[in-house]
Design an enzyme around this catalytic site. Structure first.
Site, short mmCIF file in Angstrom:
data_model
loop_
_atom_site.label_atom_id
_atom_site.label_comp_id
_atom_site.label_asym_id
_atom_site.label_seq_id
_atom_site.Cartn_x
_atom_site.Cartn_y
_atom_site.Cartn_z
N LYS A 125 0.86 -1.19 0.00
CA LYS A 125 0.00 0.00 0.00
C LYS A 125 0.89 1.23 0.00
O LYS A 125 2.04 1.17 0.46
CB LYS A 125 -0.89 0.03 1.25
CG LYS A 125 -2.13 0.86 1.08
CD LYS A 125 -3.18 0.12 0.29
CE LYS A 125 -4.45 0.92 0.10
NZ LYS A 125 -5.53 0.08 -0.44
P1 NAD Z 1 -12.92 7.79 -2.90
O1 NAD Z 1 -11.90 8.80 -2.55
O2 NAD Z 1 -13.31 7.64 -4.33
O3 NAD Z 1 -14.28 8.09 -2.08
C1 NAD Z 1 -14.30 8.20 -0.69
C2 NAD Z 1 -15.70 8.64 -0.28
O4 NAD Z 1 -15.76 8.67 1.15
C3 NAD Z 1 -16.08 10.03 -0.74
O5 NAD Z 1 -17.46 10.07 -1.05
C4 NAD Z 1 -15.81 10.89 0.49
O6 NAD Z 1 -16.56 12.10 0.51
C5 NAD Z 1 -16.23 9.93 1.58
N1 NAD Z 1 -15.64 10.27 2.88
C6 NAD Z 1 -14.39 10.69 3.13
N2 NAD Z 1 -14.24 10.94 4.45
C7 NAD Z 1 -15.42 10.64 5.02
C8 NAD Z 1 -15.90 10.69 6.34
N3 NAD Z 1 -15.11 11.09 7.34
N4 NAD Z 1 -17.18 10.32 6.58
C9 NAD Z 1 -17.98 9.92 5.56
N5 NAD Z 1 -17.57 9.86 4.29
C10 NAD Z 1 -16.31 10.21 4.02
O7 NAD Z 1 -12.40 6.42 -2.30
P2 NAD Z 1 -12.78 4.95 -2.76
O8 NAD Z 1 -11.78 4.52 -3.77
O9 NAD Z 1 -14.22 4.89 -3.06
O10 NAD Z 1 -12.45 4.12 -1.44
C11 NAD Z 1 -13.41 3.98 -0.38
C12 NAD Z 1 -13.00 2.82 0.50
O11 NAD Z 1 -12.93 1.62 -0.28
C13 NAD Z 1 -11.64 2.95 1.17
O12 NAD Z 1 -11.66 2.30 2.42
C14 NAD Z 1 -10.72 2.17 0.24
O13 NAD Z 1 -9.55 1.72 0.85
C15 NAD Z 1 -11.64 1.03 -0.13
N6 NAD Z 1 -11.27 0.35 -1.38
C16 NAD Z 1 -11.19 1.01 -2.55
C17 NAD Z 1 -10.87 0.31 -3.70
C18 NAD Z 1 -10.82 0.97 -5.06
O14 NAD Z 1 -10.71 0.25 -6.06
N7 NAD Z 1 -10.95 2.28 -5.17
C19 NAD Z 1 -10.60 -1.05 -3.64
C20 NAD Z 1 -10.72 -1.72 -2.42
C21 NAD Z 1 -11.06 -1.00 -1.30
#
Ligand code: NAD
Length: 433
Positions: A125
């Site tokens: 990561k």
């Molecule tokens: P992103 O940046 O696209 O979106 C994050 C979202 O969370 C946004 O809507 C943001 O406004 C919201 N957010 C941020 N802080 C917040 C808070 N304090 N309270 C409520 N909402 C909040 O990120 P993502 O890629 O969608 O990732 C989201 C989660 O999924 C993370 O835990 C990430 O590690 C996990 N994840 C992502 C992927 C991927 O392919 N992008 C893969 C596996 C896991």
């Protein structure tokens, strides 16, 4: 925060500790789940020591010239946890909390996740501690290029392959690929989650959300959860949350609440998710969507819905609020959204928890397909991508469910036990121990 261990008066399911663990840091928490699995499979001490710690940790200075001429020095990390099963793989996140402990935790989770879905990668990561919301596109581009160059000597198509995570996206991956390629020659397979125009895979953008939906579909069938008309609340409306919301109607569910960093919205009859998505493209937030009630992120977590999907940040369901969660099923779309203490409380209350190392593994699975396509220099159709993803998620779920049933343990412990066995076998075969 109360960190005292307390006796519970409820009979805990097999292999769930009868005392509640204290709240802990993200890496401690991932190792807590690892230790439960290591105990369960009777892993020897030497292998435990290797798998509880990370292989390589790089901390770098990322000096960036701001648009107004100031120089700001950010701190970046790339942590490689274990590479026994293949090249290190894992996303890059831009966030103020992306410190070494969190990046270690997320790297370790990647090791277990890639093993659960049985793709030939290890776990890594990366993160840059910053507040991306206040940086301009040009500043983000300079930060990304500088970070990539600085960590480039631990990256490689057969060494370590980054991908998007919180606050990074296909554009970030395009800059990373370009920065790496300008030093080492054209190398599309150095990152995944790229724009389709630059060798990205069809279906990668939606893949994590699609995998969340597939894992819920598979789990519901075996756990006897009726999804027809089931109400869903989703915390986070970024890549994962918004794709989950857009696809979950395909399995009969109705999204009644979503949120982002600015707050949440609720509509009991169901939200028009596509209209909401279009609105967010324009306004940047869900909170001013018309015709809905406003709620807080904390309220969203305790709504009386059938399915709760945390899809934002870690540790949002913790000792303080786990007792008030009313959903019968939680799908961990985010990484580590449930703390160990909350996990015990939810188990006591009979809540189904589909663990992150399965639920959000769709992203890394299609990242693997993208890497394969880049190496083969041959593009797959989107239908092929989605079908292979569905098969991968279904196979992983069946393995976890069978293990949970046979061993009499919860789904997370079953998933970790399977993963730790696979990684430790690979490490032994390679002669690491
Ligand atoms: P992103 O940046 O696209 O979106 C994050 C979202 O969370 C946004 O809507 C943001 O406004 C919201 N957010 C941020 N802080 C917040 C808070 N304090 N309270 C409520 N909402 C909040 O990120 P993502 O890629 O969608 O990732 C989201 C989660 O999924 C993370 O835990 C990430 O590690 C996990 N994840 C992502 C992927 C991927 O392919 N992008 C893969 C596996 C896991």
């Amino acid at each position: 925060m109360d960190t005292k261990r307390r006796e519970t008066d409820v009979q805990a399911p097999a292999a769930v500790p009868a005392t509640r663990p204290p709240e802990m840091s993200p890496f401690e928490a991932v190792n807590y789940f690892f230790d439960l699995a290591a105990d369960h499979i009777d892993l020897d001490d030497e292998m435990r020591e290797i798998l509880r710690t990370t292989y390589r940790e790089l901390r770098v200075q990322v000096p960036v010239r701001m648009d107004d001429g100031r120089l700001v020095v950010f701190t970046g990390y790339r942590v490689q946890h274990n590479g026994a099963r293949g090249p290190y793989k894992g996303g890059v996140r831009y966030h103020p909390d992306a410190d070494l402990d969190e990046v270690r935790a997320l790297a370790s989770l990647m090791t277990w996740k890639t093993a659960v879905v049985d793709i030939p990668y290890g776990g890594a990561k990366g993160g840059v501690q910053c507040e991306p919301g206040i940086l301009s596109q040009k500043e983000l581009e300079r930060l990304t290029r500088r970070f990539t160059s600085t960590i480039s000597y631990v990256l490689g198509v057969n060494r370590d392959i980054p991908a998007p995570d919180v606050n990074t996206n296909a554009q970030t991956m395009a800059w990373m690929m370009d920065a790496y390629s300008s030093r080492y020659g054209y190398t599309p397979a150095i990152v995944t989650g790229k724009p389709v125009e630059l060798g990205g895979s069809y279906g990668r953008d939606a893949a994590t959300g699609r995998g969340v939906v597939y894992s819920l579909r598979e789990a519901a069938r075996d756990l006897g959860v009726d999804l027809q008309g089931a109400t869903v609340a989703i915390q986070g409306f970024g890549n994962v949350g918004s794709w989950t919301a857009r696809l979950i109607g395909e399995i009969g569910c109705k999204v009644v609440s979503v949120s982002d960093v600015r707050g949440g919205i609720y509509r009991g009859d169901g939200l028009d998710v596509q209209a909401l998505f279009d609105h967010v493209q324009e306004s940047g937030t869900v909170v001013d969507f018309p015709g809905v009630d406003g709620i807080t992120n904390e309220e969203l977590l305790t709504l009386g819905v059938d399915v709760l999907i945390p899809a934002a940040l870690s540790r949002v369901i913790n000792e303080e609020n786990a007792g008030t969660v009313r959903a019968g099923t939680i799908v961990e779309a985010a990484n580590h959204p449930v703390t160990p203490a909350a996990d015990v409380i939810l188990a006591e209350r009979g809540v189904n928890v589909i663990p992150d190392i399965l639920a959000n593994a769709g992203g890394v699975t299609v990242s693997y397909f993208e890497w394969v396509q880049n190496i083969q220099q041959f593009r797959w159709e989107e239908q092929q991508v989605n079908e292979q993803l569905a098969k991968t998620m279904a196979r992983a779920w069946q393995e976890i469910y069978a293990r949970a049933t046979v061993d009499g343990v919860d789904l997370r412990l079953a998933a970790f036990a399977i993963a730790v066995e696979k990684v430790s076998r690979a490490a032994r075969l390679r002669g690491y121990v």
